[in-house]
Design an enzyme around this catalytic site. Structure first.
Site, short mmCIF file in Angstrom:
data_model
loop_
_atom_site.label_atom_id
_atom_site.label_comp_id
_atom_site.label_asym_id
_atom_site.label_seq_id
_atom_site.Cartn_x
_atom_site.Cartn_y
_atom_site.Cartn_z
N GLN A 151 -1.79 7.41 0.95
CA GLN A 151 -1.49 8.64 1.67
C GLN A 151 -0.32 8.47 2.64
OE1 GLN A 151 -4.11 9.67 4.85
NE2 GLN A 151 -3.62 11.85 4.81
N GLY A 209 0.84 -1.21 0.00
CA GLY A 209 0.00 0.00 0.00
C GLY A 209 0.86 1.25 0.00
N ILE A 223 -5.22 11.42 9.68
CA ILE A 223 -3.87 11.85 9.31
C ILE A 223 -3.96 12.94 8.24
CG2 ILE A 223 -1.61 11.11 8.48
CD1 ILE A 223 -2.35 9.68 11.04
N TYR A 247 -15.31 -0.72 8.68
CA TYR A 247 -13.88 -0.40 8.85
C TYR A 247 -13.47 -0.60 10.32
CZ TYR A 247 -9.74 2.67 8.96
OH TYR A 247 -8.49 3.20 9.13
N1 SER Z 1 -8.85 8.42 8.72
C1 SER Z 1 -9.62 7.22 8.84
C2 SER Z 1 -10.96 7.39 8.25
O1 SER Z 1 -11.47 8.48 8.29
C3 SER Z 1 -9.75 6.84 10.28
O2 SER Z 1 -8.78 5.91 10.60
O3 SER Z 1 -11.52 6.45 7.80
#
Ligand code: SER
Length: 314
Positions: free
Chosen positions: A13, A9, A173, A143
């Protein structure tokens, strides 16, 4: 022993910036970048690059043997917002890739694994402020379910097979070199591009939605640090809470306003609002600080200045 690292990956980002850092530390030829698609020319030309589907264990194993890989950083994943559109795909990608990599470590083909978890492991029933390391965890997104399950797989492989797997619960992030895709915290990246390109931004979260966030420099620093410390400093083999800053869209807009006085923001919450509402406002990362010396460098104002300067110079 010198390490050879494989990043799965690497075009994403976090991967694209982590690769730069790892190549500086370990030498370009010792850091193999891989992704299911091509990356930027700088990523593909600064060291070895391989096309790999992270769910294909045999393909990963072939590259491990080809380069004598000793460590894998598994960054391929489907994020929260896209995961809600493709639940089965999110589960398959996030879980199959993790189990493939953990198996390679269990069979001693590699000796160390990094795998990111997320604030998405928490849910509406977790304490919202300074969310503790150990607390109620009832995630509401696919997720989040994949991340909490993954955490316990990591812990299981460590306990049962002695696998040296290390993990961080990343907050949102924020970066300016490569954009994220499909996350709920992505607004905090897009806002900078729109502020400079259009002078205005329409936010998909409401103005007072506070979320834990972190600048990419700090995220890369934490990732390299947790992988480099002695194994006896790692007392948590699920995943470490990690924190740097917390802000709302309104607070971020006001930080941008300091540099771009004409910038305007409007709000049009969509389905991602419910995801954000289920996540913490802030995170207690005491364990990461105590166990391996974690400390972030960037505040909201320092990050905002840095991003705008870099984007303006581009
Ligand atoms: N940045 C991620 C998301 O928004 C959270 O881990 O899915």
């Amino acid at each position: 022993m010198s390490q050879t690292i494989l990043v799965l990956g690497a075009s994403g980002q976090i991967g694209s910036e982590l690769i730069e850092k790892l190549r500086t530390i370990y030498g370009s030829t010792h850091v193999v970048a891989s992704d299911i698609r091509n990356g930027s020319p700088s990523l593909m030309n600064s060291g070895p690059f391989e096309i790999i589907d992270a769910t294909d264990k045999e393909a990963i194993f072939a590259i491990v043997k080809k380069y004598n890989v000793t460590q894998i950083y598994l960054l391929a994943a489907m994020l929260s917002a896209t995961g809600e559109k493709f639940p089965q795909k999110a589960w398959d990608l996030n879980m199959t890739s993790l189990l493939a990599v953990l198996d390679l470590a269990k069979d001693k083909h590699i000796n160390q694994v990094f795998w990111p978890s997320s604030i998405a492991v928490f849910g509406a029933t977790s304490p919202k402020i300074h969310t503790p390391q150990k607390t109620i965890m009832e995630p509401s997104t696919v997720y989040g379910i994949s991340k909490i399950s993954g955490e316990f797989w990591c812990n299981y492989y460590h306990e049962k097979y002695g696998v040296d797997v290390r993990s961080l619960r990343y907050p949102g992030i924020i970066s300016w070199k490569t954009k994220p895709g499909g996350g709920t915290t992505d607004y905090a990246v897009d806002i900078f591009f729109k502020a400079l390109e259009q002078g205005s931004f329409e936010c998909f979260l409401s103005e007072d939605t506070c979320l834990p966030m972190m600048y990419m420099e700090d995220a890369v620093h934490a990732t390299v640090q947790i992988m480099q410390v002695n194994a006896n400093q790692i007392n948590i083999r699920t995943s470490y809470n990690l924190s740097a800053m917390n802000f709302t869209p309104k607070e971020l807009a006001s930080a941008i306003h300091q540099h771009l006085p004409n910038f305007t923001i409007s709000y049009k919450p969509d389905y991602r609002q419910a995801i954000a509402d289920s996540w913490p406002d802030s995170i207690d990362d005491t364990k990461a600080r105590e166990d391996w010396g974690w400390s972030p460098n960037y505040t909201l104002s320092k990050m905002t200045k840095d991003i705008l300067e870099n984007l303006q110079a581009q």
